[in-house]
Design an enzyme around this catalytic site. Structure first.
Site, PDB file in Angstrom:
ATOM      1  N   HIS A 145     -61.250  -0.717 -31.094  1.00 15.28           N
ATOM      2  CA  HIS A 145     -60.111  -0.726 -32.022  1.00 15.28           C
ATOM      3  C   HIS A 145     -59.565  -2.145 -32.201  1.00 15.28           C
ATOM      4  CE1 HIS A 145     -60.068   3.585 -32.108  1.00 15.28           C
ATOM      5  NE2 HIS A 145     -59.629   3.737 -30.868  1.00 15.28           N
ATOM      6  N   HIS A 168     -63.487   1.383 -25.185  1.00 20.57           N
ATOM      7  CA  HIS A 168     -63.020   2.159 -26.331  1.00 20.57           C
ATOM      8  C   HIS A 168     -61.905   1.428 -27.076  1.00 20.57           C
ATOM      9  CE1 HIS A 168     -62.076   5.937 -28.526  1.00 20.57           C
ATOM     10  NE2 HIS A 168     -60.834   5.464 -28.479  1.00 20.57           N
ATOM     11  N   GLU A 169     -60.896   1.012 -26.332  1.00 19.15           N
ATOM     12  CA  GLU A 169     -59.764   0.339 -26.973  1.00 19.15           C
ATOM     13  C   GLU A 169     -60.158  -1.035 -27.504  1.00 19.15           C
ATOM     14  OE1 GLU A 169     -57.237   2.018 -27.656  1.00 19.15           O
ATOM     15  OE2 GLU A 169     -57.752   3.717 -26.370  1.00 19.15           O
TER      16      GLU A 169
END
Length: 377
Positions: free
Chosen positions: A29, A25-26
């Site tokens: 980003h 997920h990170e």
């Protein structure tokens, strides 16, 4: 009954599920941020005390913290891990401002934020596509192969051989579609369109409700119409079609999540059914006992869940940021700092309340409160 995993396996399985998914997920980003020219000052897996860390040649501090319940990427110009804008970014040098998050165009900021949930969905789609390619796709027709005596289907006059066309207007292409629809609607009325001997018929009934055991001692209420499948049909899936099957399956899962959440909000389903980290840990251990494939598929489900939750329009979550950007796009100016601060405080309160609720539910499902009441009594 399947034997419950021990504490050590449960903890290891939970870390093996949450750790990689938070990283993925990170990473979404981070990668889109780099593509947009934003400097990442910190990339953290987990919260709380730092276990170990290192700084790469770009100046990003990669850290692993003690509580693996989330993570964050702090870009230049962010005030904290929640990505609230630091007012001091305007005082930076021109070079520093150029690589700060707040200085980027609206579409780039939105892309960076949306990349986290998006990569969770893509990760799940990759797993499901692999399963579809290896095992094929279930395409068992939505035909009544069996009608249980005394069931809701029997009461409605549905007969063996009837082709189920739709439930409440929603098309049923396969038997799996039927199961997914009825399973989350115990006790609800349903209009069933069927085809019998070339003729279309409409019948109305009420979906039955039964208690099921998940094999680990947990009982839950599910809907059942009383229709059994006919001859199973599994079609081979080509490498090109596998991603399409995975996207369709992911869409079904997300729609089920939305409908279930709507039932909870409307009062049609108890909030006690909401689970949190403790429940995920328990089910992670249980999935690990069922074999590698079951465990990997469970990871895909949690990845979809993580992407979906992060898109909820709650400040502090990615969806909350995207909501602000949507408002900014409409009114052609950013939401005021005062309104953002109020929203973030409210969002934090909502998230804390949700965490307390799901933790209470988790402990209740483990029988803790009954045990305590027994001790007190």
């Amino acid at each position: 009954m399947i034997q419950n995993p021990g504490f050590l396996l449960t903890v290891l399985a939970f870390v093996a599920v949450i750790g990689p998914l938070v990283f993925v997920h990170e990473l979404g980003h981070y990668l889109v941020g780099r593509w947009c020219g934003v400097k990442a000052e910190a990339f953290s897996i987990g919260f709380g005390p730092e276990l170990f860390a290192w700084v790469d040649r770009r100046g990003t501090r990669w850290r692993v913290a003690a509580l693996p319940l989330g993570g964050y990427v702090r870009f230049k110009g962010d005030m904290n891990a929640a990505s609230m804008t630091d007012p001091a970014w305007l005082e930076m040098s021109a070079g520093d401002r150029a690589e700060s998050f707040p200085a980027k165009p609206l579409w780039q900021r939105a892309a960076i934020v949306a990349a986290g949930p998006a990569i969770n969905f893509l990760f799940a789609i990759l797993i499901i596509a692999t399963f579809a390619f290896v095992h094929g796709e279930s395409r068992t027709p939505a035909v009544a192969g069996i009608v249980e005596q005394g069931s809701a289907a029997d009461a409605a006059g549905i007969k063996v051989g009837d082709r189920i066309l739709s439930f409440n207007g929603r098309t049923m292409d396969t038997y799996t579609d039927m199961v997914m629809y009825t399973r989350i609607r115990p006790g609800e009325p349903v209009d069933v369109a069927i085809e019998r001997n070339g003729q279309r018929l409409e019948v109305r009934t009420k979906i039955g409700a039964v208690m099921e055991d998940d094999g680990f001692g947990q009982k839950f209420r599910v809907g059942r119409l009383g229709i059994g499948a006919g001859e199973p049909v599994v079609e081979r899936v080509s490498l090109l079609r596998a991603p399409i099957v995975a996207v369709e399956r992911t869409g079904q899962i997300v729609r089920t999540m939305v409908e279930t959440l709507g039932q909870i909000v409307s009062g049609g389903r108890s909030v006690k059914e909401l689970g949190g980290p403790l429940k995920i840990a328990q089910v992670s251990g249980q999935a690990a006992t069922l074999g590698l494939e079951s465990f990997i598929f469970f990871v895909a489900l949690i990845s979809i869940n993580l992407g979906f939750i992060n898109l909820l329009p709650i400040p502090m979550l990615d969806g909350g940021h995207l909501l602000f950007y949507g408002i900014e796009a409409v009114q052609r100016r950013p939401v005021s700092p005062q309104a953002q601060e109020w929203a973030y405080r409210s969002g934090l309160a909502v998230l804390m309340a949700m965490m307390l609720l799901v933790t209470f539910n988790d402990l209740s499902s483990f029988g803790l409160w009954q045990s305590l009441s027994g001790l007190i009594g």
